[in-house]
Design an enzyme around this catalytic site. Sequence first.
Site, mmCIF file in Angstrom:
data_model
loop_
_atom_site.group_PDB
_atom_site.id
_atom_site.type_symbol
_atom_site.label_atom_id
_atom_site.label_comp_id
_atom_site.label_asym_id
_atom_site.label_seq_id
_atom_site.Cartn_x
_atom_site.Cartn_y
_atom_site.Cartn_z
ATOM 1 N N GLY A 82 0.828 -1.196 0.000
ATOM 2 C CA GLY A 82 0.000 0.000 0.000
ATOM 3 C C GLY A 82 0.862 1.246 0.000
ATOM 4 O O GLY A 82 2.083 1.197 0.156
ATOM 5 N N GLY A 141 -0.096 -5.214 0.602
ATOM 6 C CA GLY A 141 -1.331 -5.030 -0.149
ATOM 7 C C GLY A 141 -1.362 -5.766 -1.464
ATOM 8 O O GLY A 141 -2.439 -6.100 -1.972
ATOM 9 N N GLU A 201 5.333 -6.270 7.362
ATOM 10 C CA GLU A 201 4.780 -5.238 8.232
ATOM 11 C C GLU A 201 5.528 -5.020 9.547
ATOM 12 O O GLU A 201 5.617 -3.886 10.029
ATOM 13 C CB GLU A 201 3.300 -5.539 8.513
ATOM 14 C CG GLU A 201 2.382 -5.303 7.324
ATOM 15 C CD GLU A 201 2.420 -6.413 6.293
ATOM 16 O OE1 GLU A 201 1.835 -6.231 5.201
ATOM 17 O OE2 GLU A 201 3.049 -7.465 6.546
ATOM 18 N N ASP A 236 -1.733 -7.481 7.440
ATOM 19 C CA ASP A 236 -3.155 -7.187 7.232
ATOM 20 C C ASP A 236 -3.570 -7.729 5.875
ATOM 21 O O ASP A 236 -3.007 -8.695 5.403
ATOM 22 C CB ASP A 236 -3.430 -5.688 7.404
ATOM 23 C CG ASP A 236 -2.750 -4.833 6.338
ATOM 24 O OD1 ASP A 236 -1.749 -5.284 5.741
ATOM 25 O OD2 ASP A 236 -3.201 -3.688 6.116
#
Length: 350
Positions: free
Chosen positions: A69, A119, A142, A150
Amino acid sequence: MTSTDDDAVLLRRDGRAGRITLNRPRAINALTHDMVRRVDAALTAWEHDDAVATVVIDGAGGRGLCAGGDIRLIHDDARAGGGAGATRAFWRDEYRLNARIAAFPKPYVALMDGLVMGGGVGVSAHGGVRIVTERSAIAMPETGIGFAPDVGGTYLLSRAPGELGTHLALTTARLDAGDAVRSGFADHFVPRARLADFAAALADTDPAEAVRAHAAPAPPGALAPHQEWIDHCYAAGSVEEILARLRDSGVPEAKEAAEAMATKSPTALKVTLAALRRARRLSTLGEVLNQEYRVSCASLADADLVEGIRAQVVDKDRRPRWSPSTLAEVSEADVTRHFAPLGGAELGLV
């Protein structure tokens, strides 16, 4: 191929295939909120278009499908305070897109060539036909930016063989093609020399037939020979005990894993381990995404998220100053607050 705000997602029809190309090659196609919306809108249109039999997603530029992301935006939003509403809205739409991909009623083919991180995993590894090549490098990085996996990453990681997913999450190690197939992040190996022909065949061929024509046996994964010590070390009940087992194992690769973990955010390590163990007890991807949304929103209040992105992406000094700086300083309450209900702000997937 260059990109602007208007063409960061390229959409086209190729016979009976709807083609999505993520088109921010200088950023290895990192996702913005607008890109998430555009992909979702394309799925809406093609789901109800009888002329479209298959959806295919790939990335422009040759370096990878998607590197994650737009974390600079998250950094700036979190620094600005005010609840980071733009980031929460981005995650809400992104996680809903991840769930939609998993439930999409037509074949969704992800070409996971090159780098696929964060992402990028969310828009590919929940698809029905996931293709890797010898260039594939897949990771959930992450903890290195003070965050927890996530985009449904904890769902996939918690269901990988043995404790492999725990190793991947805590160290941010990358999966090659063989390990990606073995761990449930991908389905088929197509040599890169055949990838263009495979993609072209999808214009008028069922994906299963195209796979039979172009796929090959996946090469052995680099992590496969290490499953025994991975299972033993990461089965421990705490991050501290995992580190102790890694360091005492006598296995050089295990000691390297401990060294990698020691550079990550102590808070993120403990939250990530808790998230993985909780995800194992949840039945559906939607339930895990709901949990991840709670964790992500809570992480906006963590100093480590801003500091991690600063060190890795903004200033690039690679010297994050974590707070707390040690595992011992991260309390159980520090961890459990990340899983607190959000009331009316819940993601609400099933």
